[in-house]
Write a protein that holds these residues in place. Structure first.
Motif, PDB file in Angstrom:
ATOM      1  N   GLY A   1      49.485  76.272  49.636  1.00  0.00           N
ATOM      2  CA  GLY A   1      49.719  77.634  50.117  1.00  0.00           C
ATOM      3  C   GLY A   1      48.485  78.510  50.075  1.00  0.00           C
ATOM      4  N   ASN A   2      47.453  78.090  49.318  1.00  0.00           N
ATOM      5  CA  ASN A   2      46.218  78.873  49.192  1.00  0.00           C
ATOM      6  C   ASN A   2      45.117  78.374  50.125  1.00  0.00           C
ATOM      7  N   LEU A   3      45.473  77.551  51.102  1.00  0.00           N
ATOM      8  CA  LEU A   3      44.469  76.902  51.937  1.00  0.00           C
ATOM      9  C   LEU A   3      43.590  77.900  52.681  1.00  0.00           C
ATOM     10  N   ALA A   4      44.180  78.920  53.280  1.00  0.00           N
ATOM     11  CA  ALA A   4      43.398  79.885  54.054  1.00  0.00           C
ATOM     12  C   ALA A   4      42.411  80.627  53.157  1.00  0.00           C
ATOM     13  N   GLU A   5      42.872  81.066  52.006  1.00  0.00           N
ATOM     14  CA  GLU A   5      42.016  81.802  51.074  1.00  0.00           C
ATOM     15  C   GLU A   5      40.888  80.921  50.553  1.00  0.00           C
ATOM     16  N   ASP A   6      41.216  79.657  50.224  1.00  0.00           N
ATOM     17  CA  ASP A   6      40.194  78.759  49.689  1.00  0.00           C
ATOM     18  C   ASP A   6      39.207  78.324  50.763  1.00  0.00           C
ATOM     19  N   THR A   7      39.631  78.296  52.011  1.00  0.00           N
ATOM     20  CA  THR A   7      38.705  77.984  53.093  1.00  0.00           C
ATOM     21  C   THR A   7      37.624  79.048  53.187  1.00  0.00           C
ATOM     22  N   VAL A   8      38.009  80.294  53.012  1.00  0.00           N
ATOM     23  CA  VAL A   8      37.040  81.398  53.008  1.00  0.00           C
ATOM     24  C   VAL A   8      36.097  81.256  51.807  1.00  0.00           C
ATOM     25  N   ARG A   9      36.646  80.901  50.640  1.00  0.00           N
ATOM     26  CA  ARG A   9      35.818  80.712  49.447  1.00  0.00           C
ATOM     27  C   ARG A   9      34.789  79.607  49.681  1.00  0.00           C
ATOM     28  N   LEU A  10      35.229  78.528  50.298  1.00  0.00           N
ATOM     29  CA  LEU A  10      34.334  77.402  50.535  1.00  0.00           C
ATOM     30  C   LEU A  10      33.207  77.788  51.494  1.00  0.00           C
ATOM     31  N   GLN A  11      33.539  78.554  52.509  1.00  0.00           N
ATOM     32  CA  GLN A  11      32.524  78.999  53.462  1.00  0.00           C
ATOM     33  C   GLN A  11      31.414  79.775  52.746  1.00  0.00           C
ATOM     34  N   ARG A  12      31.765  80.532  51.740  1.00  0.00           N
ATOM     35  CA  ARG A  12      30.780  81.350  51.018  1.00  0.00           C
ATOM     36  C   ARG A  12      29.816  80.497  50.200  1.00  0.00           C
ATOM     37  N   LEU A  13      30.207  79.266  49.894  1.00  0.00           N
ATOM     38  CA  LEU A  13      29.349  78.384  49.098  1.00  0.00           C
ATOM     39  C   LEU A  13      28.368  77.595  49.959  1.00  0.00           C
ATOM     40  N   MET A  14      28.516  77.662  51.269  1.00  0.00           N
ATOM     41  CA  MET A  14      27.681  76.865  52.165  1.00  0.00           C
ATOM     42  C   MET A  14      26.357  77.554  52.447  1.00  0.00           C
ATOM     43  N   PRO A  15      25.239  76.835  52.307  1.00  0.00           N
ATOM     44  CA  PRO A  15      23.934  77.431  52.635  1.00  0.00           C
ATOM     45  C   PRO A  15      23.694  77.512  54.133  1.00  0.00           C
ATOM     46  N   MET A  16      24.500  76.785  54.905  1.00  0.00           N
ATOM     47  CA  MET A  16      24.404  76.788  56.364  1.00  0.00           C
ATOM     48  C   MET A  16      25.798  76.988  56.947  1.00  0.00           C
ATOM     49  N   GLU A  17      25.867  77.132  58.262  1.00  0.00           N
ATOM     50  CA  GLU A  17      27.161  77.218  58.935  1.00  0.00           C
ATOM     51  C   GLU A  17      27.893  75.880  58.835  1.00  0.00           C
ATOM     52  N   SER A  18      29.185  75.917  59.102  1.00  0.00           N
ATOM     53  CA  SER A  18      29.978  74.688  59.052  1.00  0.00           C
ATOM     54  C   SER A  18      30.201  74.140  60.453  1.00  0.00           C
ATOM     55  N   CYS A  19      30.602  72.881  60.507  1.00  0.00           N
ATOM     56  CA  CYS A  19      30.940  72.249  61.783  1.00  0.00           C
ATOM     57  C   CYS A  19      32.094  71.277  61.552  1.00  0.00           C
ATOM     58  N   ASP A  20      32.836  70.993  62.594  1.00  0.00           N
ATOM     59  CA  ASP A  20      33.940  70.034  62.501  1.00  0.00           C
ATOM     60  C   ASP A  20      34.275  69.439  63.872  1.00  0.00           C
ATOM     61  N   GLY A  21      33.326  69.532  64.808  1.00  0.00           N
ATOM     62  CA  GLY A  21      33.595  69.125  66.183  1.00  0.00           C
ATOM     63  C   GLY A  21      34.029  67.683  66.344  1.00  0.00           C
ATOM     64  N   TYR A  22      33.408  66.766  65.611  1.00  0.00           N
ATOM     65  CA  TYR A  22      33.765  65.349  65.753  1.00  0.00           C
ATOM     66  C   TYR A  22      35.247  65.114  65.467  1.00  0.00           C
ATOM     67  N   TRP A  23      35.765  65.818  64.469  1.00  0.00           N
ATOM     68  CA  TRP A  23      37.172  65.628  64.088  1.00  0.00           C
ATOM     69  C   TRP A  23      38.094  65.955  65.255  1.00  0.00           C
ATOM     70  N   TYR A  24      37.708  66.921  66.072  1.00  0.00           N
ATOM     71  CA  TYR A  24      38.540  67.357  67.195  1.00  0.00           C
ATOM     72  C   TYR A  24      38.112  66.722  68.522  1.00  0.00           C
ATOM     73  N   GLY A  25      37.248  65.697  68.465  1.00  0.00           N
ATOM     74  CA  GLY A  25      36.840  65.014  69.676  1.00  0.00           C
ATOM     75  C   GLY A  25      35.879  65.815  70.530  1.00  0.00           C
ATOM     76  N   GLN A  26      35.157  66.744  69.900  1.00  0.00           N
ATOM     77  CA  GLN A  26      34.209  67.582  70.610  1.00  0.00           C
ATOM     78  C   GLN A  26      32.783  67.272  70.148  1.00  0.00           C
ATOM     79  N   ALA A  27      31.820  68.048  70.630  1.00  0.00           N
ATOM     80  CA  ALA A  27      30.445  67.905  70.158  1.00  0.00           C
ATOM     81  C   ALA A  27      30.414  68.127  68.651  1.00  0.00           C
TER      82      ALA A  27
END
Length: 307
Positions: A267-293
C-alpha cells in the motif's frame, strides 16, 4: 515458478572498490533483509582488491549470517589465468555459481548454477537446454520486456527460478578495450587502476550535456538507473522468484529496505517510489520493461496511476 513472496538479491559489485570498502559494505549488508548475495569480480581480472580465497572467506561469513551466497564469474575471459580462476570458482564445492559466460556454463555442467544477465537466454528452448545441464535460476537479460518474460514464464522448465534486475544501472555491453583507461589516454595494460576513482562508473554525456552512458572499465552501462519499483505488482503477478538490486557506493541499504517494505506493505508503493527517486544520483529509466527504448521512463505515469 511459485506463488510465494519473491526474495531480494544483491547482485555482484560491478565497480572497483578497495578491500576495506568491500568488507565494510558486506558487513553492512548482513544487517539488511536481502536474502541472496552474489559475490565476485565480474568485470576485470586486474581488479584484485580481494583474491579468490578472500571471496570464499567472505562467502562463508555471509552464509553463517543466514544469507544465500552465490559466486559470480567474469563476463569476458581473455587469458589462461582467468580460466584458472574460473575453474577454481566452479569447483568450490560449497556455493552455487553464477555463470556470466558460456565457458562457465560448460565447466558447471552437472552442478546447480545461475546464469547472469550477460548470458543471452531469449526463449524457453534455451532455458530447457541449460536446465538439462544444471540451470536452477536465470537472470532475465535486461533488454527483454515484461511481455517476453510473461511468455517465457508460461513455459518455464520445472525447477528453474526467474530473477529480474529491478534497480541499478543497466549492464549494456562488454569489450576487450578498457574505456576508463582510454578516457585517461592510458593503455589497458597500464591503466593505473583508474577505475578506483569512479566508485559508480565514469559518466559519459552527449553533446547536449545529457548523461548518456556510464563507463566501467570494459563494461558500458546506462547512465540512468533502471527502476522497476513502480512495476512491482506486475512483476509479482508473473511469479518472479527473485528481485535483484545492483550495489551502489551510496544508499544500497536504504534501497534494499524500500524494496523489502514494498513487498511487505504494498500500500506504500507510491510513496516509496518517490523516496527511491530521491536516492538516485541520475534520472531513472524503465523503457526495456515496457518494450520501448531503454532510456524511456514510464515510472511517472505508473506513480500517477498508483494515486
Amino acid at each position: 515458478m511459485n506463488n510465494t513472496q519473491p526474495k531480494l538479491s544483491l547482485g555482484p559489485v560491478l565497480y572497483y572498490w578497495s578491500r576495506d570498502t568491500l568488507f565494510d559494505f558486506y558487513e553492512q549488508m548482513i544487517e539488511t533483509p536481502v536474502d541472496i548475495i552474489y559475490l565476485g569480480e565480474t568485470i576485470c581480472s586486474k581488479r584484485k582488491s580481494l583474491r579468490t580465497s578472500d571471496w570464499l572467506t567472505l562467502a562463508k561469513k555471509l552464509a553463517e549470517a543466514g544469507k544465500e551466497v552465490v559466486l559470480s564469474t567474469l563476463a569476458l575471459l581473455e587469458a589462461e589465468s582467468e580460466l584458472k580462476t574460473l575453474r577454481r570458482l566452479c569447483e568450490n564445492g560449497q556455493f552455487m555459481v553464477e555463470a556470466n559466460d558460456m565457458a562457465a556454463v560448460n565447466l558447471l555442467e552437472g552442478n546447480s548454477f545461475v546464469t547472469g544477465t550477460s548470458v543471452n537466454l531469449y526463449n524457453t528452448r534455451a532455458l530447457t537446454q541449460l536446465a538439462k545441464l544444471g540451470l536452477r535460476r536465470w537472470v532475465l537479460p535486461v533488454e527483454l520486456s515484461r511481455d517476453t518474460l510473461a511468455d517465457m514464464q508460461a513455459t518455464l522448465p520445472e525447477g528453474v527460478e526467474t530473477e529480474v534486475l529491478v534497480y541499478g544501472r543497466l549492464p549494456l555491453a562488454y569489450s576487450a578495450r578498457c574505456f576508463t583507461a582510454r578516457a585517461h589516454n592510458l593503455p589497458k595494460d597500464d591503466c593505473q587502476y583508474r577505475c578506483l576513482d569512479y566508485p559508480d562508473g565514469l559518466t559519459l554525456s552527449s553533446q547536449d550535456k545529457k548523461p548518456f552512458l556510464s563507463l566501467n572499465g570494459i563494461q558500458t552501462q546506462s547512465a540512468c538507473f533502471y527502476n522497476l519499483l513502480p512495476a512491482l505488482d506486475d512483476i509479482k503477478s508473473m511469479n518472479v522468484d527473485v528481485l535483484r538490486i545492483s550495489p551502489q557506493s551510496r544508499h544500497t541499504e536504504k534501497i534494499v529496505e524500500i524494496f523489502h517494505r514494498c513487498l511487505q506493505e504494498p500500500g506504500n508503493l507510491a510513496e516509496d517510489t518517490v523516496r527511491l527517486q530521491r536516492l538516485m544520483p541520475m534520472e531513472s529509466c524503465d523503457g526495456y520493461w515496457y518494450g520501448q527504448a531503454g532510456m524511456a521512463e514510464q515510472a511517472k505515469a505508473a506513480i500517477s496511476e498508483l494515486g
